[in-house]
Design a protein around this motif. Structure first.
Motif, PDB file in Angstrom:
ATOM      1  N   PRO A 202     -68.815 -18.166  51.753  1.00  0.00           N
ATOM      2  CA  PRO A 202     -69.656 -18.626  50.637  1.00  0.00           C
ATOM      3  C   PRO A 202     -69.445 -17.834  49.333  1.00  0.00           C
ATOM      4  CG  PRO A 202     -70.953 -17.276  52.112  1.00  0.00           C
ATOM      5  CD  PRO A 202     -69.592 -17.416  52.744  1.00  0.00           C
ATOM      6  N   VAL A 203     -68.194 -17.697  48.931  1.00  0.00           N
ATOM      7  CA  VAL A 203     -67.849 -16.960  47.720  1.00  0.00           C
ATOM      8  C   VAL A 203     -66.810 -17.778  46.961  1.00  0.00           C
ATOM      9  CG1 VAL A 203     -66.835 -14.807  46.839  1.00  0.00           C
ATOM     10  CG2 VAL A 203     -68.309 -14.741  48.841  1.00  0.00           C
ATOM     11  N   ASN A 204     -66.883 -17.752  45.627  1.00  0.00           N
ATOM     12  CA  ASN A 204     -65.901 -18.511  44.851  1.00  0.00           C
ATOM     13  C   ASN A 204     -64.520 -17.871  44.974  1.00  0.00           C
ATOM     14  OD1 ASN A 204     -65.241 -16.804  42.380  1.00  0.00           O
ATOM     15  ND2 ASN A 204     -67.473 -16.884  42.216  1.00  0.00           N
ATOM     16  N   ILE A 205     -63.482 -18.659  44.746  1.00  0.00           N
ATOM     17  CA  ILE A 205     -62.117 -18.206  44.988  1.00  0.00           C
ATOM     18  C   ILE A 205     -61.680 -17.114  44.013  1.00  0.00           C
ATOM     19  CG2 ILE A 205     -61.431 -20.359  46.082  1.00  0.00           C
ATOM     20  CD1 ILE A 205     -59.941 -21.071  43.460  1.00  0.00           C
ATOM     21  N   TYR A 206     -62.292 -17.052  42.839  1.00  0.00           N
ATOM     22  CA  TYR A 206     -61.930 -16.013  41.872  1.00  0.00           C
ATOM     23  C   TYR A 206     -62.443 -14.652  42.349  1.00  0.00           C
ATOM     24  CZ  TYR A 206     -61.013 -13.746  37.421  1.00  0.00           C
ATOM     25  OH  TYR A 206     -60.533 -12.900  36.448  1.00  0.00           O
ATOM     26  N   ASP A 207     -63.740 -14.587  42.707  1.00  0.00           N
ATOM     27  CA  ASP A 207     -64.308 -13.327  43.191  1.00  0.00           C
ATOM     28  C   ASP A 207     -63.769 -12.951  44.562  1.00  0.00           C
ATOM     29  OD1 ASP A 207     -65.814 -12.827  40.923  1.00  0.00           O
ATOM     30  OD2 ASP A 207     -67.554 -13.919  41.660  1.00  0.00           O
ATOM     31  N   LEU A 208     -63.316 -13.933  45.317  1.00  0.00           N
ATOM     32  CA  LEU A 208     -62.734 -13.660  46.628  1.00  0.00           C
ATOM     33  C   LEU A 208     -61.366 -12.981  46.498  1.00  0.00           C
ATOM     34  CD1 LEU A 208     -63.465 -14.068  49.594  1.00  0.00           C
ATOM     35  CD2 LEU A 208     -62.353 -16.283  49.496  1.00  0.00           C
ATOM     36  N   GLY A 209     -60.781 -13.055  45.314  1.00  0.00           N
ATOM     37  CA  GLY A 209     -59.491 -12.410  45.079  1.00  0.00           C
ATOM     38  C   GLY A 209     -58.309 -13.297  45.382  1.00  0.00           C
ATOM     39  N   LEU A 210     -58.532 -14.604  45.450  1.00  0.00           N
ATOM     40  CA  LEU A 210     -57.437 -15.521  45.750  1.00  0.00           C
ATOM     41  C   LEU A 210     -56.627 -15.865  44.501  1.00  0.00           C
ATOM     42  CD1 LEU A 210     -59.185 -17.994  48.225  1.00  0.00           C
ATOM     43  CD2 LEU A 210     -57.774 -16.000  48.750  1.00  0.00           C
ATOM     44  N   ILE A 211     -57.158 -15.580  43.322  1.00  0.00           N
ATOM     45  CA  ILE A 211     -56.452 -15.850  42.070  1.00  0.00           C
ATOM     46  C   ILE A 211     -55.727 -14.585  41.647  1.00  0.00           C
ATOM     47  CG2 ILE A 211     -56.688 -16.590  39.668  1.00  0.00           C
ATOM     48  CD1 ILE A 211     -57.412 -18.752  41.765  1.00  0.00           C
ATOM     49  N   TYR A 212     -54.412 -14.643  41.630  1.00  0.00           N
ATOM     50  CA  TYR A 212     -53.599 -13.485  41.266  1.00  0.00           C
ATOM     51  C   TYR A 212     -53.291 -13.432  39.782  1.00  0.00           C
ATOM     52  CZ  TYR A 212     -52.641 -12.424  46.207  1.00  0.00           C
ATOM     53  OH  TYR A 212     -52.736 -12.081  47.535  1.00  0.00           O
TER      54      TYR A 212
ATOM     55  N   MET B 205     -61.196  -8.530  46.941  1.00  0.00           N
ATOM     56  CA  MET B 205     -62.477  -9.126  46.572  1.00  0.00           C
ATOM     57  C   MET B 205     -63.177  -8.292  45.501  1.00  0.00           C
ATOM     58  SD  MET B 205     -64.207 -10.612  50.051  1.00  0.00           S
ATOM     59  CE  MET B 205     -64.260  -9.084  50.942  1.00  0.00           C
ATOM     60  N   SER B 206     -63.941  -8.974  44.657  1.00  0.00           N
ATOM     61  CA  SER B 206     -64.742  -8.278  43.642  1.00  0.00           C
ATOM     62  C   SER B 206     -65.940  -7.632  44.338  1.00  0.00           C
ATOM     63  CB  SER B 206     -65.217  -9.262  42.578  1.00  0.00           C
ATOM     64  OG  SER B 206     -66.192 -10.134  43.119  1.00  0.00           O
ATOM     65  N   ASP B 207     -66.595  -6.730  43.623  1.00  0.00           N
ATOM     66  CA  ASP B 207     -67.794  -6.100  44.177  1.00  0.00           C
ATOM     67  C   ASP B 207     -68.894  -7.123  44.421  1.00  0.00           C
ATOM     68  OD1 ASP B 207     -66.605  -3.612  44.199  1.00  0.00           O
ATOM     69  OD2 ASP B 207     -67.465  -2.979  42.275  1.00  0.00           O
ATOM     70  N   ASP B 208     -68.972  -8.149  43.553  1.00  0.00           N
ATOM     71  CA  ASP B 208     -69.973  -9.205  43.751  1.00  0.00           C
ATOM     72  C   ASP B 208     -69.728  -9.934  45.064  1.00  0.00           C
ATOM     73  OD1 ASP B 208     -71.194  -8.642  41.348  1.00  0.00           O
ATOM     74  OD2 ASP B 208     -70.104 -10.191  40.237  1.00  0.00           O
ATOM     75  N   ALA B 209     -68.459 -10.207  45.389  1.00  0.00           N
ATOM     76  CA  ALA B 209     -68.121 -10.901  46.630  1.00  0.00           C
ATOM     77  C   ALA B 209     -68.453 -10.022  47.826  1.00  0.00           C
ATOM     78  CB  ALA B 209     -66.654 -11.300  46.634  1.00  0.00           C
ATOM     79  N   ARG B 210     -68.131  -8.758  47.727  1.00  0.00           N
ATOM     80  CA  ARG B 210     -68.433  -7.841  48.841  1.00  0.00           C
ATOM     81  C   ARG B 210     -69.934  -7.733  49.075  1.00  0.00           C
ATOM     82  NH1 ARG B 210     -64.159  -3.406  47.018  1.00  0.00           N
ATOM     83  NH2 ARG B 210     -62.327  -4.581  47.606  1.00  0.00           N
TER      84      ARG B 210
END
Length: 159
Positions: A79-89, A148-153
């Motif tokens: 339940p995390v967006n792909i940007y904060d999940l770190g999938l966007i390089y 992952m961003s801190d928000d995602a974690r």
């Protein structure tokens, strides 16, 4: 207790009248400040790219609009967006409205491996000011939770 059923035979049934756009009442819209427009896409299609010297660079309005569009796409399993999940390089936006997104997935066997890049391309291309979008799916470097961003974690209880 018996109920009787009554039936009737008819030759033909009149077709009901079809609704016509010209029959729609003119409704004043508070947002538009005037009568409703017939062509609902005219405003969207007339939008021009954000102006400014660095609208397409990081921090610029067009670039940030692309990032916001990416943040609206969620991984179906996490339940995390792909940007904060770190999938966007990487995200590159040129001055003429071409967007290139470099991304990965959590694994090559991800169930959305076929559909996610297409969704990313569609969402980025829908950003006003973006003429066309390309998505490059890469596997090197592989994704890991450290991206992952801190928000995602925090959302996933990993902090």
């Amino acid at each position: 207790m018996s109920e009787s059923v009554r039936s009737e035979t008819v030759e033909a049934v009149e077709k009901p009248p079809r609704a016509q756009v010209s029959d729609a009442p003119e409704i004043a819209s508070e947002q538009a400040g005037g009568p409703r427009q017939r062509d609902y896409l005219s405003g969207f299609l007339a939008q021009k790219p954000a102006t400014g010297d660095a609208a397409h660079e990081p921090g610029g309005a067009l670039y940030e609009s692309v990032i916001d569009a990416l943040k609206d796409i969620f991984d179906p399993e996490i339940p995390v967006n792909i940007y904060d999940l770190g999938l966007i390089y990487g995200v590159e936006v040129t001055g003429d409205g071409h967007a290139a997104v470099t991304m990965t997935l959590t694994t090559p066997n991800c169930p959305v491996a076929e559909s996610m890049p297409g969704e990313v391309e569609m969402r980025v291309a829908a950003v006003p000011g973006i003429a066309f979008a390309d998505v490059n799916l890469v596997w090197d470097p592989p994704w890991d939770p450290q991206k992952m961003s801190d928000d995602a974690r925090l959302e996933l209880g990993m902090l």
